[in-house]
Design an enzyme around this catalytic site. Sequence first.
Site, short mmCIF file in Angstrom:
data_model
loop_
_atom_site.label_atom_id
_atom_site.label_comp_id
_atom_site.label_asym_id
_atom_site.label_seq_id
_atom_site.Cartn_x
_atom_site.Cartn_y
_atom_site.Cartn_z
CG ASP A 133 -1.75 -1.26 1.33
OD1 ASP A 133 -2.27 -1.70 0.31
OD2 ASP A 133 -1.81 -1.83 2.44
CE LYS A 181 2.98 -2.44 -4.62
NZ LYS A 181 2.70 -2.23 -3.19
CE LYS A 233 1.32 10.55 -7.55
NZ LYS A 233 1.26 11.75 -6.77
N GLY A 251 -4.48 -4.09 -4.37
CA GLY A 251 -5.41 -3.04 -4.76
C GLY A 251 -4.61 -1.81 -5.10
CG HIS A 252 -1.69 -1.62 -7.59
ND1 HIS A 252 -0.87 -2.24 -8.49
CD2 HIS A 252 -1.26 -2.00 -6.37
CE1 HIS A 252 0.02 -2.97 -7.83
NE2 HIS A 252 -0.20 -2.85 -6.55
CB THR A 253 -5.95 3.49 -5.11
OG1 THR A 253 -6.38 2.41 -4.29
CG2 THR A 253 -7.05 4.52 -5.22
CD GLN A 275 0.32 -8.92 -2.83
OE1 GLN A 275 1.01 -9.64 -3.51
NE2 GLN A 275 -0.89 -8.59 -3.20
N GLY A 332 -10.98 -2.85 2.53
CA GLY A 332 -11.53 -1.76 3.33
C GLY A 332 -11.07 -1.78 4.79
P1 IMP Z 1 -2.99 -12.84 1.41
O1 IMP Z 1 -2.09 -12.26 0.37
O2 IMP Z 1 -4.43 -12.52 1.17
O3 IMP Z 1 -2.74 -14.28 1.66
O4 IMP Z 1 -2.65 -12.09 2.81
C1 IMP Z 1 -1.40 -12.27 3.46
C2 IMP Z 1 -0.92 -10.96 4.08
O5 IMP Z 1 -0.58 -10.05 3.04
C3 IMP Z 1 -1.96 -10.26 4.95
O6 IMP Z 1 -1.29 -9.61 6.00
C4 IMP Z 1 -2.55 -9.23 4.02
O7 IMP Z 1 -3.11 -8.14 4.70
C5 IMP Z 1 -1.32 -8.84 3.24
N1 IMP Z 1 -1.62 -8.31 1.91
C6 IMP Z 1 -2.00 -8.99 0.81
N2 IMP Z 1 -2.18 -8.15 -0.23
C7 IMP Z 1 -1.88 -6.93 0.22
C8 IMP Z 1 -1.84 -5.64 -0.39
O8 IMP Z 1 -2.09 -5.46 -1.58
N3 IMP Z 1 -1.48 -4.61 0.42
C9 IMP Z 1 -1.16 -4.78 1.72
N4 IMP Z 1 -1.18 -5.95 2.32
C10 IMP Z 1 -1.53 -7.02 1.58
#
Ligand code: IMP
Length: 435
Positions: free
Chosen positions: A15, A18, A20, A42-44, A223, A301
Amino acid sequence: MSKTNIAVLGAQWGDEGKGKIVDMLTPHFSAVARYQGGHNAGHTVYVKGTKFVLHLIPSGILHPGVTCVIGNGVVIDPQALFAEIDELGRAGIGVDGRLLVSEKAHIILPYHRELDVLSEARRGERKIGTTSRGIGPAYEDKIGRRGIRVCDLLGDRDALAEEVRENVSARNRIIKDSTLDWKPVFDQIVAAGERMRPWVTDASLALHRLMADGKNVMFEGAQATLLDIDHGTYPFVTSSNASVGGVCTGLGVPPRAIGGVLGVAKAYTTRVGEGPLPTELSGELADRLRESGQEYGASTGRPRRCGWFDAVVVRYSARINGLDALALTKLDVLDGLSEVLICTGYRTNGGTLNEFPADLRCLAGAEPIYERMPGWSSPTRGVTRFEDLPEEARRYVRRLEEVTGVDCAIISTGSDRTETILETGSVVERWLAAR
Ligand code: IMP
């Protein structure tokens, strides 16, 4: 000068903004290629006030003519992909002819989400805090050599039926008293394969051809490094290689194809999900950062945990990824604070720690060593030249460069594309000039 392919990836816990950064750099690239993760990301991106949240498709899609690649390292939930394509379509953005989906990418099956939720429930207090998107179970099947790939959906139907039957019966053994029928799963993924067919290709070959043609590519991470399955805060990580190594394995490109690495870091730190966060704040200050930075998960969210900038983390990311430069985001969120703190090391039972530890118990007990700097009262929001930043903000950025050992080539001062500083003479400027 030859063109430079660059990797853009998260240097903290995700978060960082990236979306942007990729979006603003995209006009300089012919293709944007995503190498890992799934619709957990989630890339906003804000374009002229319109908000786009992209989960699977690289944010390059918002620029006409740019090829967008979903690599073999990505796990695809076809329904999530279609929902995104439909939403783009409603905004007048078509994907045909410029979306390429790797035939080797693995599919998130309809019941992977259920397994994700179940696995979290079984962990109880030790839950990871996943996004419940089925990401972990899909990668488990991949590593367990029973995954179903995009090319399987388009190949021999009998062989696919056999695979699905076996997978579903394995699932039924895991979930007590469950008798899921394999046929609807089969029908659903066959239909998905048909819809995906026009985009499916050998993505590695397509990228090699583009690069051989003198086109340049941006490799987009999802991530971030501290969520990397190997280098992150295991087990509180995602199930893929978000750090730079994932580019090669997740796209089928050689290391020498990566001409530069840009790490994206927030001017402070956030994290969603469980796991240690040494600089985590609570109370009023945390609330202020969360509200001002709109720190709520783009996919789920969920409120993000907020803390001060942790230089130990970013130094570690710089080492793992070989960062050439940083894109520092959300500097404006710190506007108006009387002071800003930077964590430069940790105090532990055994003394001080300057390197990021592998042992989470050690990290959980680590107490940040802070440097305190004066904040700034005039806004940085929307500033586009470094010299126009308040002096204290400039000093803060320069200090971050010293303590991380990486130059800030880009500084983001607001959510829109235009609210950005590109440092004159920076390595990013050189990359973009090499065209
Ligand atoms: P998973 O990727 O859904 O298995 O989640 C594993 C961990 O990665 C958790 O702590 C999630 O909150 C975190 N996570 C997964 N995708 C994102 C992202 O796009 N941004 C921030 N944290 C993420």
